[in-house]
Scaffold this motif. Structure first.
Motif, mmCIF file in Angstrom:
data_model
loop_
_atom_site.group_PDB
_atom_site.id
_atom_site.type_symbol
_atom_site.label_atom_id
_atom_site.label_comp_id
_atom_site.label_asym_id
_atom_site.label_seq_id
_atom_site.Cartn_x
_atom_site.Cartn_y
_atom_site.Cartn_z
ATOM 1 N N GLY A 1 0.826 -1.211 0.000
ATOM 2 C CA GLY A 1 0.000 0.000 0.000
ATOM 3 C C GLY A 1 0.859 1.260 0.000
ATOM 4 O O GLY A 1 0.573 2.218 -0.717
ATOM 5 N N GLN A 2 1.944 1.237 0.802
ATOM 6 C CA GLN A 2 2.816 2.424 0.865
ATOM 7 C C GLN A 2 3.511 2.662 -0.471
ATOM 8 O O GLN A 2 3.656 3.795 -0.928
ATOM 9 C CB GLN A 2 3.852 2.255 1.979
ATOM 10 C CG GLN A 2 3.221 2.396 3.356
ATOM 11 C CD GLN A 2 4.135 1.941 4.474
ATOM 12 O OE1 GLN A 2 5.318 1.651 4.262
ATOM 13 N NE2 GLN A 2 3.603 1.863 5.675
ATOM 14 N N GLU A 3 3.906 1.558 -1.099
ATOM 15 C CA GLU A 3 4.568 1.665 -2.406
ATOM 16 C C GLU A 3 3.589 2.232 -3.446
ATOM 17 O O GLU A 3 3.919 3.129 -4.228
ATOM 18 C CB GLU A 3 4.988 0.257 -2.822
ATOM 19 C CG GLU A 3 6.174 0.186 -3.752
ATOM 20 C CD GLU A 3 6.447 -1.284 -4.065
ATOM 21 O OE1 GLU A 3 6.345 -1.642 -5.234
ATOM 22 O OE2 GLU A 3 6.712 -2.063 -3.111
ATOM 23 N N LEU A 4 2.353 1.704 -3.420
ATOM 24 C CA LEU A 4 1.334 2.157 -4.372
ATOM 25 C C LEU A 4 1.004 3.631 -4.148
ATOM 26 O O LEU A 4 0.815 4.394 -5.093
ATOM 27 C CB LEU A 4 0.046 1.327 -4.218
ATOM 28 C CG LEU A 4 0.170 -0.151 -4.582
ATOM 29 C CD1 LEU A 4 -1.124 -0.892 -4.247
ATOM 30 C CD2 LEU A 4 0.485 -0.307 -6.072
ATOM 31 N N ASP A 5 0.977 4.032 -2.879
ATOM 32 C CA ASP A 5 0.656 5.418 -2.530
ATOM 33 C C ASP A 5 1.647 6.376 -3.210
ATOM 34 O O ASP A 5 1.253 7.388 -3.791
ATOM 35 C CB ASP A 5 0.733 5.563 -1.006
ATOM 36 C CG ASP A 5 0.126 6.875 -0.526
ATOM 37 O OD1 ASP A 5 -0.808 7.356 -1.188
ATOM 38 O OD2 ASP A 5 0.587 7.408 0.495
#
Ligand code: AMP
Length: 220
Positions: A47-51
Motif C-alpha cells: 500500500g505504501q509503495e502504491l501510494d
C-alpha cells in the motif's frame, strides 16, 4: 443490459455515471483506482509503495492492475458491471480482451468520455470522496452533492479530498492518460460496440446517452 467499460481521462465523469448505474440499475462496479486506494488505506508495505506511485501521477504496474481486475471480475460478472479506469494502456486492453473471452463475457460496450484538460481540472478541484465506501461527489453539481455538507450519504463518514487531486499531480495524470490511452482508443475505435461521448454534456444528458447505449441491442 450491457456491461460498460469506461475509457476516459480522470474527472471525465465516470464516477458520477457509475454511481447512477449502481444505484438505479444494480450494476456492480470495478474501479482499479478504488481497489488501489483501499490497499493504500490498509497501510501495508505494498500500500505504501502504491501510494507513492499514485501521488506521483504515474501508473502502477500492469501486473498489479491486471491481477486486481481478474480477481474482481470473477466476483462480479454474474451481474451487469462497469469497469472504470481499465484498460489504461494497450497491453491492459489486450489482457482485458483475453479475460472477457476466457470468462465468456460478451455483452459489453466501450464508452469513451472526451474532455479537455482545463475542464477536467476545474472538476477535480470540486471533487470530494468518501474514504470508507469510495463514493465520489461533485460540489459544483446539485445532483451529485452530498445531502449533508461534508458527510457521505451512504455510510455517513466524513468526506475528504483525494491525495492526488491537486493541480500538479492532476496535470501529470492527465498527460500520462493522453500518452497511454491513444493506442487503446485506436485498438477499439473500429469495433461496433465502441461509443464516444462528449463529457462536457450535463450529467443528466450524459446519463441519458449511456442509458440508450446499455439498453440497445449488443451489436458486436
Ligand atoms: P483513478 O481513480 O482511476 O483516477 O486512478 C488513480 C490512480 O490509480 C492512477 O493515477 C494510477 O496511479 C492508478 N491506476 C488506476 N487505474 C490503473 C490502471 N488501469 N493501471 C495502472 N494504474 C492505475
Amino acid at each position: 443490459m450491457r456491461n460498460v467499460i469506461f475509457i476516459a481521462p480522470p474527472a471525465a465523469g465516470k464516477g458520477t455515471i457509475s454511481d447512477y448505474l449502481i444505484k438505479h440499475l444494480g450494476y456492480k462496479h470495478l474501479s482499479v483506482g478504488d481497489l488501489l486506494r483501499k490497499e493504500v488505506s490498509l497501510n501495508t508495505p505494498l500500500g505504501q509503495e502504491l501510494d507513492e506511485i499514485m501521488k506521483s501521477g504515474k501508473l502502477v504496474s500492469d501486473d498489479i492492475a491486471v491481477k486486481l481486475v481478474s480477481q474482481e471480475l470473477a466476483k462480479i460478472s454474474n451481474s451487469p458491471f462497469i469497469i472504470d479506469g481499465f484498460p489504461r494502456v494497450l497491453s491492459q486492453a489486450l489482457k482485458l480482451d483475453e479475460m472477457l473471452v476466457s470468462n465468456n463475457i460478451t455483452n459489453n460496450c466501450l464508452i469513451y468520455l472526451d474532455i479537455s484538460l482545463d475542464e477536467a481540472l476545474k472538476r477535480v478541484l470540486n471533487r470530494v470522496i468518501c474514504p470508507k465506501c469510495q463514493r465520489s461527489y461533485s460540489l459544483n453539481n446539485d445532483l451529485f452533492k452530498p445531502k449533508t455538507e461534508g458527510i457521505c450519504d451512504d455510510c455517513h463518514t466524513a468526506l475528504t479530498t483525494r491525495k492526488d487531486d491537486n493541480a500538479d499531480s492532476f496535470k501529470k495524470r492527465f498527460a500520462t492518460y493522453l500518452e497511454n490511452t491513444i493506442p487503446v482508443l485506436e485498438h477499439y475505435r473500429s469495433q461496433s460496440n465502441f461509443y464516444e461521448l462528449d463529457a462536457t454534456l450535463s450529467s443528466e444528458e450524459l446519463i441519458k446517452e449511456v442509458l440508450k447505449i446499455i439498453k440497445s441491442e449488443a451489436d458486436q
